[in-house]
Design an enzyme around this catalytic site. Structure first.
Site, PDB file in Angstrom:
ATOM      1  N   SER A  68       0.709  -8.693   7.054  1.00 23.29           N
ATOM      2  CA  SER A  68      -0.420  -8.287   7.904  1.00 23.29           C
ATOM      3  C   SER A  68      -0.651  -9.267   9.039  1.00 23.29           C
ATOM      4  O   SER A  68      -0.261 -10.440   8.977  1.00 23.29           O
ATOM      5  CB  SER A  68      -1.702  -8.209   7.071  1.00 23.29           C
ATOM      6  OG  SER A  68      -1.515  -7.453   5.905  1.00 23.29           O
TER       7      SER A  68
HETATM    8  N1  SAH Z   1      -1.127  -8.321   2.690  1.00 27.04           N
HETATM    9  C1  SAH Z   1       0.280  -7.941   2.612  1.00 27.04           C
HETATM   10  C2  SAH Z   1       0.447  -6.580   3.252  1.00 27.04           C
HETATM   11  C3  SAH Z   1       1.654  -5.839   2.851  1.00 27.04           C
HETATM   12  S1  SAH Z   1       1.736  -4.228   3.617  1.00 27.04           S
HETATM   13  C4  SAH Z   1       1.060  -8.987   3.406  1.00 27.04           C
HETATM   14  O1  SAH Z   1       0.470  -9.605   4.288  1.00 27.04           O
HETATM   15  O2  SAH Z   1       2.241  -9.180   3.153  1.00 27.04           O
HETATM   16  C5  SAH Z   1       1.018  -3.217   2.381  1.00 27.04           C
HETATM   17  C6  SAH Z   1       1.773  -3.168   1.079  1.00 27.04           C
HETATM   18  O3  SAH Z   1       1.175  -2.170   0.254  1.00 27.04           O
HETATM   19  C7  SAH Z   1       3.244  -2.785   1.204  1.00 27.04           C
HETATM   20  O4  SAH Z   1       4.015  -3.805   0.627  1.00 27.04           O
HETATM   21  C8  SAH Z   1       3.353  -1.493   0.405  1.00 27.04           C
HETATM   22  O5  SAH Z   1       4.593  -1.355  -0.273  1.00 27.04           O
HETATM   23  C9  SAH Z   1       2.184  -1.618  -0.575  1.00 27.04           C
HETATM   24  N2  SAH Z   1       1.694  -0.362  -1.140  1.00 27.04           N
HETATM   25  C10 SAH Z   1       1.592   0.846  -0.532  1.00 27.04           C
HETATM   26  N3  SAH Z   1       1.091   1.748  -1.383  1.00 27.04           N
HETATM   27  C11 SAH Z   1       0.866   1.109  -2.574  1.00 27.04           C
HETATM   28  C12 SAH Z   1       0.366   1.517  -3.836  1.00 27.04           C
HETATM   29  N4  SAH Z   1      -0.021   2.776  -4.067  1.00 27.04           N
HETATM   30  N5  SAH Z   1       0.275   0.591  -4.815  1.00 27.04           N
HETATM   31  C13 SAH Z   1       0.643  -0.694  -4.601  1.00 27.04           C
HETATM   32  N6  SAH Z   1       1.138  -1.132  -3.421  1.00 27.04           N
HETATM   33  C14 SAH Z   1       1.249  -0.259  -2.409  1.00 27.04           C
END
Ligand code: SAH
Length: 215
Positions: A68
């Site tokens: 993010s």
């Molecule tokens: N705060 C994290 C953001 C990652 S992006 C960072 O800074 O790295 C959001 C993440 O949510 C992705 O890795 C995606 O695979 C995950 N995601 C999407 N849907 C999901 C679900 N239903 N359950 C768990 N994770 C999920």
């Protein structure tokens, strides 16, 4: 978050990034500022993006996911901890790179536990490898559908999601303690939900974000 172009020189160290977030007035709370100083964003980006780690923008981590934008994470954390400390359990949905997980672990120190769920097993492994550099003892990672929450460890003081759905899932509302807070994207808004009683919630919305969708 949209926009975000800064007139200042690009951040070349983690400290520069933190100072930018402080001068923007995005980061305010000392405990959160200290966590941003202690957790180096470079440890959570792909090797080919090391040179861009301190830019205030999201970066791809593969699998249609991104680490993010620092501004977005800073806003989420300021909202999540607005009502102070005394936190024992936090549920995170969407571990991704593990960057927010590490910040949460630093903020609550050894006084509580972080439970983080990621949908994509390869990303859970990526986060695990990144988090190893920090030796946290208060973090547990899970693979699964975060929309279900984590019933076996509920109730939680706080729930934070980095992936956006059409609404706040019912499971999160029921797995949240009374007095607890959910910070999660719904569409392009960031929603801050306070649980006032078993069935009563107060909702605030902040607009202007772009998030990875919830699967
Ligand atoms: N705060 C994290 C953001 C990652 S992006 C960072 O800074 O790295 C959001 C993440 O949510 C992705 O890795 C995606 O695979 C995950 N995601 C999407 N849907 C999901 C679900 N239903 N359950 C768990 N994770 C999920």
């Amino acid at each position: 978050m949209t926009g975000g172009s800064s007139p200042s020189a690009p951040a070349v160290t983690n400290q520069d990034l933190v100072e930018k977030l402080i001068s923007d007035k995005t980061l305010i709370t000392p405990r959160i500022i200290n966590a941003f100083k202690a957790v180096d964003r470079k440890d959570f980006v792909l090797p080919e993006d090391q040179g861009r780690a301190y830019e205030d923008r999201p970066l791809s981590i593969g699998y249609a996911a991104t680490i993010s934008q620092p501004t977005t994470i800073a806003i989420m954390l300021e909202k999540l901890f607005e009502k102070g400390d005394g936190v024992s359990k936090i549920l995170e949905i969407g571990t991704g790179s593990g960057y927010l997980t590490a910040l949460l672990a630093k903020i609550i120190d050894e006084t509580g536990q972080i439970f983080s769920i990621e949908y994509i097993p390869e990303l859970k492994e990526f986060a695990e490898a990144n988090l190893k550099k920090y030796n946290f003892r208060n973090v547990s990672l899970f693979v699964g559908d975060g929309k279900e929450g984590l019933k076996e460890y509920a109730p939680f003081d706080k729930i934070v999601s980095s992936a956006s759905g059409d609404e706040i899932p019912k499971a999160w509302k029921s797995q949240l303690k009374i007095g607890g807070t959910v910070v999660a994207p719904v569409g392009d808004n960031l929603v801050v939900l306070d649980k006032l009683s078993k069935r009563k919630f107060k909702e605030n919305k902040i607009s202007g974000f772009i998030f990875v969708p919830l699967k």
